[in-house]
Write a protein that holds these residues in place. Structure first.
Motif, short mmCIF file in Angstrom:
data_model
loop_
_atom_site.label_atom_id
_atom_site.label_comp_id
_atom_site.label_asym_id
_atom_site.label_seq_id
_atom_site.Cartn_x
_atom_site.Cartn_y
_atom_site.Cartn_z
N LEU A 6 -12.39 -35.18 -0.01
CA LEU A 6 -11.63 -35.13 -1.40
C LEU A 6 -10.26 -34.49 -1.06
N SER A 61 -16.40 -33.18 0.01
CA SER A 61 -16.42 -34.44 0.11
C SER A 61 -17.37 -34.98 -1.09
N ALA A 92 -8.07 -39.96 -2.05
CA ALA A 92 -9.10 -39.84 -1.09
C ALA A 92 -9.23 -40.50 0.23
N ALA A 130 -7.51 -35.89 -2.95
CA ALA A 130 -7.95 -36.29 -4.32
C ALA A 130 -7.57 -35.23 -5.47
N ARG A 142 -11.54 -42.46 3.03
CA ARG A 142 -12.97 -42.97 3.10
C ARG A 142 -13.49 -42.28 4.67
N VAL A 163 -19.28 -38.56 -7.77
CA VAL A 163 -18.41 -39.14 -8.72
C VAL A 163 -18.92 -40.29 -9.60
N VAL A 208 -18.89 -41.91 -3.85
CA VAL A 208 -17.82 -42.90 -4.90
C VAL A 208 -18.48 -44.31 -4.70
N ILE A 266 -12.56 -36.03 -11.16
CA ILE A 266 -11.94 -36.38 -9.92
C ILE A 266 -11.44 -37.67 -9.80
N ASP A 267 -10.01 -37.82 -9.66
CA ASP A 267 -9.28 -38.95 -9.48
C ASP A 267 -9.40 -39.25 -7.72
N VAL A 268 -10.06 -40.28 -7.36
CA VAL A 268 -10.10 -40.30 -5.89
C VAL A 268 -9.20 -41.27 -5.29
N VAL A 275 -16.46 -40.16 0.83
CA VAL A 275 -14.99 -39.82 1.03
C VAL A 275 -14.74 -38.30 1.11
#
Length: 305
Positions: free
Chosen positions: A127, A113, A151, A130, A153, A99, A116, A146-148, A125
């Motif tokens: 996903l 995954s 997500a 996400a 870790r 990302v 990030v 993608i807005d993590v 992370v």
């Protein structure tokens, strides 16, 4: 540096090519031509190739990424090779992506995954939680935003190892795409006739084409050398040169192809547009130049300042 591949390296590259051939090379290329994702081939390659942490060294990873890029496949294996070279934790099943600062990620809509970059740290992370939005793309790869925030870790990567791995994998992907684009252009120049003879016989075009071939080969060997030596300067040189190659060859090969480089029937767009995407992923020219200037020549080369 020994320029000959050893038996193990040749076996790795042969294995990758055999898997692509078994899946249908034209079929696989057709998926890429439509900015698609080849889920079956991706799974087959990930199952058969040693992308996991510690399985192979950085040079092996660069060689594989280069070859897969040259074949023009639509898989996340190149990115998996980069991640596997920067962590000691086993990768989760499914595709992987990276990302960027804008949230854009190639193959992001299909990845399980992602890597990030956060404040001072780099994370792998999951996903699953996400928010992923597929984006229209003309860059030869499918992209998603993608807005993590949701997500989970999985691991914290070593920043230095990650920088080395992703930089050289991207440079290797530039080298592979450039080599394939040069080869396709050569075939076009040999078969396309103007003024009663093939374009390949026109001296002005031959000179221009030779420059593109030299750039593609130089990118290949700079990336390989950097993966072998892992010196900061070699890595910075490989990244800077790859970015320049991607920028120059896209325009030049499109012109040599008579603008047919964007036509689907010619197939060149898979490589030329991917060169544009990889150029952007490598970073801005001024940032790469600054990184290069910040490095020093290895001791004993006679080039120190």
């Amino acid at each position: 540096m020994d320029f000959d591949l050893d038996g193990r390296q040749r076996d790795l590259l042969d294995r990758a090519e055999q898997i692509v051939t078994a899946s249908g090379r034209e079929r696989a290329y057709g998926v890429s031509a439509l900015n698609g994702y080849d889920a079956g081939l991706d799974a087959a390659l990930r199952a058969a190739l040693p992308t996991e942490p510690g399985a192979i060294d950085l040079l092996d990873r660069v060689l594989l990424a280069e070859r897969l890029s040259e074949l023009g496949v639509a898989t996340t294996v190149g990115l998996a090779l980069a991640v596997g070279g920067a962590t000691d934790t086993a990768l989760p099943p499914g595709g992987v992506t990276v990302v960027g600062p804008s949230g854009l990620a190639r193959f992001g809509q299909t990845a399980a995954s992602a890597v990030v970059a956060g404040p001072g740290q780099i994370h792998l992370v999951d996903l699953t939680g996400a928010r992923v939005e597929a984006m229209d793309s003309g860059f030869g790869y499918p992209y998603a935003r993608i807005d993590v925030a949701g997500a989970v870790r999985l691991d914290t990567l070593d920043a230095a190892r990650w920088h080395d791995a992703i930089t050289l994998i991207r440079a290797a992907e530039v080298a592979g795409a450039a080599e394939a684009a040069v080869e396709r252009t050569a075939r076009h120049l040999q078969t396309r006739e103007q003024f009663g003879r093939p374009l390949a016989r026109l001296q002005a075009l031959r000179h221009r084409f030779a420059e593109t071939a030299v750039s593609a080969q130089a990118t290949r060997w700079l990336a390989r050398e950097a993966a072998y030596t892992r010196t900061p300067r070699a890595i910075a040189v490989a990244a800077h040169y790859a970015q320049q190659t991607a920028a120059a060859l896209t325009a030049e090969l499109v012109q040599l192809g008579g603008a047919r480089s964007f036509a689907r029937e010619f197939g060149m767009h898979v490589h030329t547009m991917r060169l544009e995407a990889l150029r952007l992923e490598l970073g801005a020219p001024d940032r790469l130049a600054a990184a290069l200037n910040a490095t020093s020549y290895p001791a004993g080369t006679g080039n120190g300042r």
